[in-house]
Scaffold this active site. Structure first.
Site, PDB file in Angstrom:
ATOM      1  N   ASN A 220      24.712   4.910  41.475  1.00 41.27           N
ATOM      2  CA  ASN A 220      25.780   3.974  41.109  1.00 41.27           C
ATOM      3  C   ASN A 220      25.537   3.433  39.700  1.00 41.27           C
ATOM      4  O   ASN A 220      24.553   3.780  39.053  1.00 41.27           O
ATOM      5  CB  ASN A 220      25.871   2.844  42.136  1.00 41.27           C
ATOM      6  CG  ASN A 220      24.557   2.093  42.252  1.00 41.27           C
ATOM      7  OD1 ASN A 220      24.098   1.483  41.304  1.00 41.27           O
ATOM      8  ND2 ASN A 220      23.931   2.177  43.426  1.00 41.27           N
ATOM      9  N   LYS A 299      18.753  24.542  43.845  1.00 38.70           N
ATOM     10  CA  LYS A 299      20.026  24.050  43.320  1.00 38.70           C
ATOM     11  C   LYS A 299      21.202  24.603  44.134  1.00 38.70           C
ATOM     12  O   LYS A 299      21.271  25.815  44.367  1.00 38.70           O
ATOM     13  CB  LYS A 299      20.133  24.481  41.852  1.00 38.70           C
ATOM     14  CG  LYS A 299      21.282  23.878  41.129  1.00 38.70           C
ATOM     15  CD  LYS A 299      21.307  24.298  39.667  1.00 38.70           C
ATOM     16  CE  LYS A 299      22.632  23.921  39.064  1.00 38.70           C
ATOM     17  NZ  LYS A 299      22.848  24.558  37.786  1.00 38.70           N
ATOM     18  N   ILE A 319      17.303  -2.558  53.129  1.00 34.64           N
ATOM     19  CA  ILE A 319      15.975  -3.035  52.730  1.00 34.64           C
ATOM     20  C   ILE A 319      15.837  -4.530  52.955  1.00 34.64           C
ATOM     21  O   ILE A 319      14.893  -5.005  53.604  1.00 34.64           O
ATOM     22  CB  ILE A 319      15.700  -2.678  51.246  1.00 34.64           C
ATOM     23  CG1 ILE A 319      15.727  -1.152  51.081  1.00 34.64           C
ATOM     24  CG2 ILE A 319      14.368  -3.259  50.772  1.00 34.64           C
ATOM     25  CD1 ILE A 319      15.737  -0.658  49.661  1.00 34.64           C
ATOM     26  N   LYS A 361      22.561 -10.279  57.643  1.00 30.64           N
ATOM     27  CA  LYS A 361      21.254  -9.804  57.178  1.00 30.64           C
ATOM     28  C   LYS A 361      20.173 -10.867  57.332  1.00 30.64           C
ATOM     29  O   LYS A 361      19.038 -10.657  56.921  1.00 30.64           O
ATOM     30  CB  LYS A 361      21.362  -9.362  55.710  1.00 30.64           C
ATOM     31  CG  LYS A 361      22.386  -8.253  55.481  1.00 30.64           C
ATOM     32  CD  LYS A 361      22.309  -7.683  54.069  1.00 30.64           C
ATOM     33  CE  LYS A 361      23.410  -6.668  53.844  1.00 30.64           C
ATOM     34  NZ  LYS A 361      23.059  -5.649  52.866  1.00 30.64           N
TER      35      LYS A 361
HETATM   36  O1  C5P Z   1      25.622  -4.664  51.979  1.00 28.52           O
HETATM   37  P1  C5P Z   1      25.504  -4.815  50.512  1.00 28.52           P
HETATM   38  O2  C5P Z   1      24.994  -3.576  49.826  1.00 28.52           O
HETATM   39  O3  C5P Z   1      26.692  -5.366  49.808  1.00 28.52           O
HETATM   40  O4  C5P Z   1      24.403  -5.976  50.367  1.00 28.52           O
HETATM   41  C1  C5P Z   1      23.899  -6.322  49.150  1.00 28.52           C
HETATM   42  C2  C5P Z   1      22.511  -6.911  49.321  1.00 28.52           C
HETATM   43  O5  C5P Z   1      21.756  -6.130  50.240  1.00 28.52           O
HETATM   44  C3  C5P Z   1      21.733  -6.880  48.039  1.00 28.52           C
HETATM   45  O6  C5P Z   1      20.823  -7.944  48.081  1.00 28.52           O
HETATM   46  C4  C5P Z   1      21.037  -5.529  48.112  1.00 28.52           C
HETATM   47  O7  C5P Z   1      19.894  -5.489  47.283  1.00 28.52           O
HETATM   48  C5  C5P Z   1      20.705  -5.448  49.578  1.00 28.52           C
HETATM   49  N1  C5P Z   1      20.663  -4.092  50.140  1.00 28.52           N
HETATM   50  C6  C5P Z   1      19.454  -3.571  50.555  1.00 28.52           C
HETATM   51  N2  C5P Z   1      19.411  -2.339  51.146  1.00 28.52           N
HETATM   52  C7  C5P Z   1      20.517  -1.628  51.306  1.00 28.52           C
HETATM   53  C8  C5P Z   1      21.756  -2.125  50.897  1.00 28.52           C
HETATM   54  C9  C5P Z   1      21.795  -3.366  50.301  1.00 28.52           C
HETATM   55  O8  C5P Z   1      18.421  -4.227  50.383  1.00 28.52           O
HETATM   56  N3  C5P Z   1      20.446  -0.429  51.884  1.00 28.52           N
END
Ligand code: C5P
Length: 443
Positions: A220, A299, A319, A361
């Site tokens: 991204n 590839k 995470i 979360k």
């Molecule tokens: O669900 P979303 O991606 O919008 O949530 C954003 C928050 O969750 C941020 O703090 C991002 O660093 C964390 N995040 C994460 N692991 C993921 C997706 C998002 O730690 N797989």
């Protein structure tokens, strides 16, 4: 320099140094308060300070002639700096500008004030005053540390509105607070510069890359700027900072330990390794939600007969939710740790979406950004944020931070994260609320 004792000011010989900051106008009241408290006050002004307030004002308030020049034929044997250095029991510099701090930190003696500071045996105290970005700069931070090492005691700075229109740490303490500070023991007044010393802060930043084959990946547009600014801001306040970074084109901020990772799984592993001994964990990374179910060994070839291609993706672990869950499990042994701060980049329904993430979360605090606004968020240098906290009561607390440089916003976010951390760990509350009601527009 001897250790400053908590002593009344009656009869104390105080040399008030004034340097060239707009806060110099408050030095007149400070001189008056010191006199009122029974101190003998003599004033030394730098050349620049005289552009902000006249020596005549200070002379009228103290009843003593104000010294401004190192080479003063009127001074005793032309040695005004030695005479003043010996006379003073306490040297108090208010305001102390960034430039004066730098000169003192490096032993300069190019005007009367810096020269007598080198020559004196008195207790030395300063009240820094400058623009918040100057205060937040690592060079000023290093100078503050160095001055403390030389025995200087720093009072403040305070945080809030600044004369230049900025908001943040760098305001000179009010004269009343400076006088009160002189009467308290040094240990009782930690400085902003090192108020996170002893704490461990972990920040995730940047994008993750999810390999499809040896040469391609899913990712991204995250630049990592916000996460790096958070790491720099936490380090500037004395914290031990570990920055778990996806691939970005940014220099590691001074004093920050950087752990480079590529994929979400690597980021999770690194995060779990350090979260256990982190006091604050900030998930600012734009983690890819999905990865390829299997990474092709070679590839991937263009298929000759098909115009479409199907990739099977599987969900990446969340995470920050994992770290928050681990923290909740360990909470039985004491206050929940780390204090977990997440980010939410949204294009619509900002507050509702962020609240949902905060709860789902199990975060302590969330920083929500509206990334649909031009010039803010992804890749930009500026950002605005809505901060929300989780707590037992039905209405979570909120605070809005207006559009500003990411570096400045990061300072405000770190400030609130530290408040929240302290509230949960030292005030006995169970959820992530900061101790004071969060203020509009102000860290
Ligand atoms: O669900 P979303 O991606 O919008 O949530 C954003 C928050 O969750 C941020 O703090 C991002 O660093 C964390 N995040 C994460 N692991 C993921 C997706 C998002 O730690 N797989």
């Amino acid at each position: 320099m001897s250790q400053l004792a908590a002593a009344p000011l009656t009869g104390k010989r105080i040399l008030l140094g004034i340097s060239a900051g707009i806060a110099a106008y408050k030095s007149a009241l400070l001189a008056r308060l010191l006199k009122k408290a029974g101190a003998e006050v003599r004033v030394v002004m730098t050349e620049g300070a005289q552009a902000f307030i006249t020596p005549l004002t200070l002379q009228a308030l103290t009843g003593e002639s104000v010294r401004t020049s190192l080479l003063d034929p009127e001074a005793e044997a032309g040695m005004g700096h030695i005479e003043l250095a010996r006379w003073a029991e306490l040297v108090l510099i208010a305001p102390a500008t960034a430039d004066l701090m730098a000169r003192l930190a490096h032993g300069h003696a190019d005007d009367l004030l810096t020269t007598l500071c080198l020559a004196t045996d008195a207790d030395c105290v300063m009240a820094p005053a400058m623009n918040q970005a100057m205060w937040g700069h690592p060079a000023t931070h290093d100078n503050a540390r160095r001055l403390e090492g030389y025995g200087w005691r720093l009072l403040g700075p305070d945080s809030g509105d600044q004369a230049c229109g900025d908001v943040g740490a760098g305001r000179m303490l009010e004269p009343e607070a400076i006088v009160a500070g002189l009467s308290t023991a040094p240990e009782a007044t930690p400085t902003v510069a090192d108020d996170a010393r002893g704490l461990s802060v972990t920040v995730t930043a940047g994008p993750t890359r999810e390999a499809l084959d040896p040469v391609r990946y899913l990712s991204n547009h995250s630049s990592g700027k916000m996460g790096y600014a958070l790491a720099a801001a936490a380090a500037a306040r004395g914290a031990r900072v570990r920055l778990i970074s996806g691939p970005v084109a940014l220099a590691t901020p001074p004093g920050v330990e950087r752990i480079d990772v590529t994929s979400a799984l690597e980021m999770l592993e690194a995060a779990r390794q350090v979260a256990g001994d982190s006091d604050i964990f900030i998930g600012c990374a734009a983690v890819a939600d999905y990865r390829a179910e299997r990474i092709a060994e070679h590839k991937l070839k263009k298929s000759t007969g098909e115009d479409t291609m199907t990739l099977k993706l599987v969900k990446n672990p969340d995470i920050i939710a994992t770290i928050a869950e681990d923290a909740a499990k360990s909470a039985a042994a004491g206050p929940r740790r780390p204090y977990v701060v997440g980010f939410a980049a949204e294009t619509c329904d900002l507050e509702a979406q962020a609240r949902d993430k905060l709860e789902r979360k199990r975060l302590d605090m969330i920083v929500a950004n509206d990334v649909s606004q031009a010039g803010l968020g992804f890749g930009a240098d500026d950002n605005a944020a809505l901060l929300l906290w989780r707590r037992a009561a039905s209405e979570p607390a909120r605070s809005e931070l207006p559009a500003q440089r990411k570096a400045r916003l990061a300072e405000a976010v770190i400030d609130q994260a530290l408040r929240g951390y302290r509230a949960t760990h030292f005030d006995g509350t169970s959820a992530g609320m900061p101790p004071a009601a969060p203020q509009q527009d102000s860290p």
